[in-house]
Design a protein around this motif. Structure first.
Motif, PDB file in Angstrom:
ATOM      1  N   VAL A 105       0.914  -1.229   0.046  1.00  0.00           N
ATOM      2  CA  VAL A 105       0.124  -0.174   0.116  1.00  0.00           C
ATOM      3  C   VAL A 105       0.927   1.259   0.019  1.00  0.00           C
ATOM      4  O   VAL A 105       0.820   2.208  -0.743  1.00  0.00           O
ATOM      5  CB  VAL A 105      -1.023  -0.004   1.376  1.00  0.00           C
ATOM      6  N   ILE A 106       1.990   1.262   0.736  1.00  0.00           N
ATOM      7  CA  ILE A 106       2.926   2.203   0.715  1.00  0.00           C
ATOM      8  C   ILE A 106       3.528   2.923  -0.684  1.00  0.00           C
ATOM      9  O   ILE A 106       3.686   3.907  -1.053  1.00  0.00           O
ATOM     10  CB  ILE A 106       3.892   2.160   1.895  1.00  0.00           C
ATOM     11  N   LEU A 107       3.919   1.502  -1.281  1.00  0.00           N
ATOM     12  CA  LEU A 107       4.625   1.796  -2.538  1.00  0.00           C
ATOM     13  C   LEU A 107       3.492   2.269  -3.509  1.00  0.00           C
ATOM     14  O   LEU A 107       3.851   3.171  -4.408  1.00  0.00           O
ATOM     15  CB  LEU A 107       5.005   0.113  -3.067  1.00  0.00           C
ATOM     16  N   MET A 108       2.245   1.873  -3.336  1.00  0.00           N
ATOM     17  CA  MET A 108       1.219   2.363  -4.376  1.00  0.00           C
ATOM     18  C   MET A 108       0.954   3.734  -4.007  1.00  0.00           C
ATOM     19  O   MET A 108       1.123   4.689  -4.966  1.00  0.00           O
ATOM     20  CB  MET A 108      -0.060   1.697  -4.001  1.00  0.00           C
ATOM     21  N   LEU A 109       1.011   4.267  -2.770  1.00  0.00           N
ATOM     22  CA  LEU A 109       0.744   5.747  -2.353  1.00  0.00           C
ATOM     23  C   LEU A 109       2.027   6.534  -3.087  1.00  0.00           C
ATOM     24  O   LEU A 109       1.869   7.546  -3.637  1.00  0.00           O
ATOM     25  CB  LEU A 109       0.887   5.824  -1.068  1.00  0.00           C
ATOM     26  N   ILE A 110       3.336   6.179  -2.863  1.00  0.00           N
ATOM     27  CA  ILE A 110       4.481   6.813  -3.452  1.00  0.00           C
ATOM     28  C   ILE A 110       4.229   6.984  -4.780  1.00  0.00           C
ATOM     29  O   ILE A 110       4.685   7.888  -5.274  1.00  0.00           O
ATOM     30  CB  ILE A 110       5.581   6.271  -2.899  1.00  0.00           C
ATOM     31  N   GLY A 111       3.845   5.796  -5.396  1.00  0.00           N
ATOM     32  CA  GLY A 111       3.690   5.707  -6.700  1.00  0.00           C
ATOM     33  C   GLY A 111       2.922   6.604  -7.532  1.00  0.00           C
ATOM     34  O   GLY A 111       3.248   7.289  -8.399  1.00  0.00           O
ATOM     35  N   VAL A 112       1.662   6.635  -7.004  1.00  0.00           N
ATOM     36  CA  VAL A 112       0.752   7.649  -7.367  1.00  0.00           C
ATOM     37  C   VAL A 112       1.074   9.104  -7.238  1.00  0.00           C
ATOM     38  O   VAL A 112       1.125   9.801  -8.093  1.00  0.00           O
ATOM     39  CB  VAL A 112      -0.578   7.496  -6.820  1.00  0.00           C
ATOM     40  N   TYR A 113       1.694   9.565  -6.127  1.00  0.00           N
ATOM     41  CA  TYR A 113       1.848  10.832  -5.844  1.00  0.00           C
ATOM     42  C   TYR A 113       3.306  11.230  -6.531  1.00  0.00           C
ATOM     43  O   TYR A 113       3.284  12.381  -6.831  1.00  0.00           O
ATOM     44  CB  TYR A 113       1.989  11.098  -4.329  1.00  0.00           C
ATOM     45  N   GLY A 114       4.110  10.078  -6.760  1.00  0.00           N
ATOM     46  CA  GLY A 114       5.300  10.511  -7.570  1.00  0.00           C
ATOM     47  C   GLY A 114       4.812  10.916  -8.897  1.00  0.00           C
ATOM     48  O   GLY A 114       5.474  11.766  -9.477  1.00  0.00           O
ATOM     49  N   GLU A 118       5.213  14.578 -10.823  1.00  0.00           N
ATOM     50  CA  GLU A 118       5.904  14.807 -12.011  1.00  0.00           C
ATOM     51  C   GLU A 118       5.149  15.710 -13.081  1.00  0.00           C
ATOM     52  O   GLU A 118       5.477  16.514 -13.859  1.00  0.00           O
ATOM     53  CB  GLU A 118       6.419  13.416 -12.513  1.00  0.00           C
ATOM     54  N   PHE A 119       3.912  15.331 -13.143  1.00  0.00           N
ATOM     55  CA  PHE A 119       2.960  16.076 -13.878  1.00  0.00           C
ATOM     56  C   PHE A 119       2.567  17.561 -13.497  1.00  0.00           C
ATOM     57  O   PHE A 119       2.393  18.200 -14.340  1.00  0.00           O
ATOM     58  CB  PHE A 119       1.593  15.422 -13.874  1.00  0.00           C
ATOM     59  N   MET A 120       2.775  17.683 -12.327  1.00  0.00           N
ATOM     60  CA  MET A 120       2.770  18.974 -11.888  1.00  0.00           C
ATOM     61  C   MET A 120       3.871  19.846 -12.329  1.00  0.00           C
ATOM     62  O   MET A 120       4.040  21.097 -12.455  1.00  0.00           O
ATOM     63  CB  MET A 120       2.647  19.138 -10.317  1.00  0.00           C
ATOM     64  N   SER A 121       5.272  19.144 -12.064  1.00  0.00           N
ATOM     65  CA  SER A 121       6.497  19.876 -12.319  1.00  0.00           C
ATOM     66  C   SER A 121       7.044  19.017 -13.681  1.00  0.00           C
ATOM     67  O   SER A 121       8.115  18.368 -13.188  1.00  0.00           O
ATOM     68  CB  SER A 121       7.274  20.161 -11.131  1.00  0.00           C
ATOM     69  N   ALA A 126      13.004  13.032 -11.444  1.00  0.00           N
ATOM     70  CA  ALA A 126      12.893  12.190  -9.975  1.00  0.00           C
ATOM     71  C   ALA A 126      11.958  11.811  -9.502  1.00  0.00           C
ATOM     72  O   ALA A 126      11.612  10.357  -9.331  1.00  0.00           O
ATOM     73  CB  ALA A 126      13.788  12.827  -9.013  1.00  0.00           C
ATOM     74  N   PRO A 127      10.701  12.632  -9.249  1.00  0.00           N
ATOM     75  CA  PRO A 127       9.371  12.086  -9.121  1.00  0.00           C
ATOM     76  C   PRO A 127       8.983  11.068  -9.986  1.00  0.00           C
ATOM     77  O   PRO A 127       8.232  10.173  -9.458  1.00  0.00           O
ATOM     78  CB  PRO A 127       8.734  13.272  -8.721  1.00  0.00           C
ATOM     79  N   GLY A 128       9.072  11.195 -11.203  1.00  0.00           N
ATOM     80  CA  GLY A 128       8.430  10.481 -12.207  1.00  0.00           C
ATOM     81  C   GLY A 128       8.918   9.173 -12.045  1.00  0.00           C
ATOM     82  O   GLY A 128       8.555   7.885 -12.080  1.00  0.00           O
ATOM     83  N   VAL A 129      10.437   9.042 -12.108  1.00  0.00           N
ATOM     84  CA  VAL A 129      11.235   7.899 -12.120  1.00  0.00           C
ATOM     85  C   VAL A 129      10.785   7.207 -10.642  1.00  0.00           C
ATOM     86  O   VAL A 129      10.309   5.674 -10.846  1.00  0.00           O
ATOM     87  CB  VAL A 129      12.855   7.840 -12.061  1.00  0.00           C
ATOM     88  N   ILE A 130      10.967   7.661  -9.496  1.00  0.00           N
ATOM     89  CA  ILE A 130      10.713   6.902  -8.352  1.00  0.00           C
ATOM     90  C   ILE A 130       9.000   6.535  -8.312  1.00  0.00           C
ATOM     91  O   ILE A 130       8.881   5.426  -7.790  1.00  0.00           O
ATOM     92  CB  ILE A 130      10.930   7.923  -7.062  1.00  0.00           C
ATOM     93  N   GLY A 131       8.291   7.304  -8.741  1.00  0.00           N
ATOM     94  CA  GLY A 131       6.886   6.934  -8.867  1.00  0.00           C
ATOM     95  C   GLY A 131       6.489   5.651  -9.444  1.00  0.00           C
ATOM     96  O   GLY A 131       5.759   4.830  -9.178  1.00  0.00           O
ATOM     97  N   THR A 132       7.156   5.970 -10.794  1.00  0.00           N
ATOM     98  CA  THR A 132       6.854   4.550 -11.802  1.00  0.00           C
ATOM     99  C   THR A 132       7.419   3.401 -11.164  1.00  0.00           C
ATOM    100  O   THR A 132       6.524   2.521 -11.156  1.00  0.00           O
ATOM    101  CB  THR A 132       7.702   4.823 -13.040  1.00  0.00           C
ATOM    102  N   LEU A 133       8.441   3.347 -10.525  1.00  0.00           N
ATOM    103  CA  LEU A 133       9.051   2.151  -9.908  1.00  0.00           C
ATOM    104  C   LEU A 133       8.283   1.614  -8.794  1.00  0.00           C
ATOM    105  O   LEU A 133       8.045   0.565  -8.713  1.00  0.00           O
ATOM    106  CB  LEU A 133      10.531   2.446  -9.424  1.00  0.00           C
ATOM    107  N   PHE A 161      -9.909  11.777  -5.347  1.00  0.00           N
ATOM    108  CA  PHE A 161     -10.623  13.035  -4.586  1.00  0.00           C
ATOM    109  C   PHE A 161      -9.764  13.921  -4.074  1.00  0.00           C
ATOM    110  O   PHE A 161      -9.820  15.184  -4.037  1.00  0.00           O
ATOM    111  CB  PHE A 161     -11.709  12.641  -3.791  1.00  0.00           C
ATOM    112  N   LEU A 162      -8.987  13.228  -3.219  1.00  0.00           N
ATOM    113  CA  LEU A 162      -7.839  14.194  -2.631  1.00  0.00           C
ATOM    114  C   LEU A 162      -6.874  14.877  -3.459  1.00  0.00           C
ATOM    115  O   LEU A 162      -6.627  16.205  -3.195  1.00  0.00           O
ATOM    116  CB  LEU A 162      -7.061  13.233  -1.538  1.00  0.00           C
ATOM    117  N   THR A 163      -6.722  14.620  -4.609  1.00  0.00           N
ATOM    118  CA  THR A 163      -5.684  15.241  -5.510  1.00  0.00           C
ATOM    119  C   THR A 163      -6.847  16.457  -6.040  1.00  0.00           C
ATOM    120  O   THR A 163      -6.043  17.509  -6.094  1.00  0.00           O
ATOM    121  CB  THR A 163      -5.457  14.433  -6.686  1.00  0.00           C
TER     122      THR A 163
END
Length: 300
Positions: A105-114, A118-121, A126-133, A161-163
């Protein structure tokens, strides 16, 4: 279908018990009623053959025992055999950590928000690579776990919804996102065995961190929206401009250290200061500088 599968399992356990001379009736009871026995009770019911304290004692007890195999009757020679323990490799240990429900679950959260960061900036990388992995590893772990896809869908809906709440604060979306995330976490895993149980402490901490992050993001976005524009065309509106030359409703002015073409319905003279009322391409629209009203206590 359930009855058919149960009867097949009963037939298999009875055939194995009869082949090995074990208690077939108890084997059927174990399948149909999920019966269990203590070690000594299992020995008395002829479900097992030995009760030993360790592996060495077991090897000593079965030494010389006759067993039937596909190639005939064999005699076991296990007395004094060395016991070798094979530890799992680093890959197996890594996969066992990843497939822990809380880590998944933690990996899923990090992936989604990474990916969201990345889309916001774009270009941060780095956020895109870490989030995808993390997202791929989280999906791999969930693929191996007995999950309920309704719970997973609720968790993803809550994150969505939170996003959205971070960009368009409405409170309703935020509350709905937290509720959906918590309900999804409660429904995520089909079994509640110790190895598949999701820690509520981890869920609540994750929810609190996500909510705090999104509230802070929403606050910064709201503050940025209410801050006056400091660059671009809109930033020049209302700024002063010094008239350099003027003729026939048009001329040149000095504004923000640059020379501009200008026009206006008012007439100006060189050296007069005006106010920028609008911008059309590279041409400024001027108006006379607005005078402040009388101070308090002064006659108009």
């Amino acid at each position: 279908m359930t009855k058919k599968v149960t009867n097949d399992a009963v037939a298999l356990i009875r055939s194995l018990a009869e082949l090995r001379g074990r208690n077939a009736d108890w084997g059927e009871k174990a399948v149909r009623e999920a019966a269990s026995l203590s070690a000594q009770a299992a020995l008395d019911a002829h479900v097992i053959d030995f009760v030993t304290g360790d592996t060495a004692s077991l090897l000593q007890a079965i030494d010389g025992r006759k067993v039937t195999t596909t190639s005939g009757v064999k005699s076991l020679a296990t007395k004094g055999l060395p016991v070798e323990t094979i530890e799992p490799g680093w890959l197996i240990r890594l996969l066992s950590v990843i497939t822990d429900p809380n880590i998944a679950v933690i990996l899923m959260l990090i992936g989604v928000y990474g990916l969201i960061f990345e889309f916001m900036s774009p270009g941060a990388v780095a956020p895109g690579v870490i989030g995808t992995l993390c997202l791929v590893l989280g999906l791999y772990a969930l693929n191996l776990l007995p999950i309920d896809y309704t719970g997973l869908a609720l968790m993803l809906l809550g994150l969505t919804f939170l996003t959205v709440e971070a960009f368009y604060p409405t409170v309703v979306l935020g509350a709905g996102g937290v509720a959906a995330f918590l309900l999804g976490a409660a429904m995520l895993f089909k079994v509640q065995a110790p190895g598949y149980r999701l820690s509520w402490i981890a869920v609540l901490i994750g929810t609190a961190l996500i909510s705090t992050l999104l509230l802070l993001s929403g606050r910064f976005l709201w503050r940025a929206r209410s801050t006056p524009v400091r660059i671009g065309r809109r930033a020049m509106l209302g700024l002063p401009a010094e008239v350099l030359d003027w003729s026939g409703g048009a001329g040149h002015v000095l504004a923000e250290g640059e020379r501009w073409n200008a026009r206006s319905g008012d007439n100006f003279v060189a050296g007069e200061r005006a106010e920028i009322a609008g911008i059309d391409g590279l041409v400024l629209t001027l108006r006379r500088k607005r005078e402040l009203g009388p101070s308090l206590g002064e006659p108009p």
